[in-house]
Design an enzyme around this catalytic site. Sequence first.
Site, PDB file in Angstrom:
ATOM      1  CD  GLN A 161       9.682 -32.691 -20.795  1.00 45.25           C
ATOM      2  OE1 GLN A 161      10.930 -33.650 -21.032  1.00 45.25           O
ATOM      3  NE2 GLN A 161      10.225 -31.467 -20.524  1.00 45.25           N
ATOM      4  CB  SER A 162       7.992 -35.960 -27.529  1.00 47.38           C
ATOM      5  OG  SER A 162       8.931 -37.394 -28.818  1.00 47.38           O
ATOM      6  CG  ASN A 163      12.173 -39.170 -24.051  1.00 43.77           C
ATOM      7  OD1 ASN A 163      12.267 -39.260 -23.116  1.00 43.77           O
ATOM      8  ND2 ASN A 163      11.139 -40.880 -23.563  1.00 43.77           N
TER       9      ASN A 163
END
Length: 334
Positions: free
Chosen positions: A75-77
Amino acid sequence: MLLSRFPRVSLAHLPTPLELMPRLSEHLGGPNIYVKRDDCTGLGTGGNKTRKLEFLMADAVANNADVIITQGAVQSNHARQTVAAACKMGMECELVFEKRVEDPSDPYINSGNVLLDRIFGAHIRDVEKGTDMDAAMEDVAEELRSAGKTPYIIPGGGSNRIGALGYVDCALELMSQANSEGIVIDHVVHATGSAGTQAGLIVGLKATNANIPLLGIGVNAPKDVQEEKVYKLAVETAEYVGAAGVVQREDIVANCDYVGEGYGIPTKAMNDAVMLLARLEGLLFDPVYSGKGLAGMIDLIGKGYFAGARDIVFIHTGGVAGLFGYSDQLHTGS
Ligand SMILES: *Cc1c(COP(=O)(O)O)cnc(C)c1O
């Protein structure tokens, strides 16, 4: 210090607004809490990595890159903003994801940021938790080079001295807003992870003698590890911008009491902070970074950490897309 000396591409909507949160300030009984809206940088739903990418992508262009490689959690921004930047620059993007979260839920592996990564056409590779991510990216680069491509590796979170320039610039932007709006900033607070945001901000604040303490709320590592990581990058960044020596070790302050069980694992205080800000201010924060940062700031206000302060600024680093990846783990109470 003249940032126009460094190659830069335009990716972000700047300046981001600086807004008072009147209902939150009143609810907590003061100080005045302002929010610096770096969630509104605009690229692929926005966030703090876009400022870093303005300098990183310019360096990729200078190196004739045609494909960007970066890494992060699923879920890396950062990964999401990087693939969006690659699209805008006409480059391909390879994402290496570490399965940092045990037993991930369906939304975690299919919705939120990762859904957007797929929409942007990212090539995604998953590796096991604990993998040497730099080595894993180097392997991908080697593979791409033998296929005749020119890869450019961006470290996790875009946190090197080039990316940190984006937050040196943010510090200057914030000061200019404070000066023109008559806001006497007593403290700046934000969530800190891969260190580039805090390192860049402290260089900008110190190099201009702003005399504003900066507090990073950790989301991952213990305090000593986090502070050392920020300090090392801040020293490198200060040298890089021609302001060697402006940052002292004691300028780097991280509070890592709000991590909870670990990176990306929700806490009750984060959940409460996200719901509070939504309902008082109509603002959305994220479960992994800005929500935990807020939880820390709110708790520290209650404990008198900012006693005597009139105006404090929370930098909203974005990440709202992550809410969808955590949809089954957030308690809305309604
Ligand atoms: C990456 C990130 C941070 C932390 O910034 P660093 O520069 O990695 O320390 C904070 N908030 C959000 C939403 C992020 O995506």
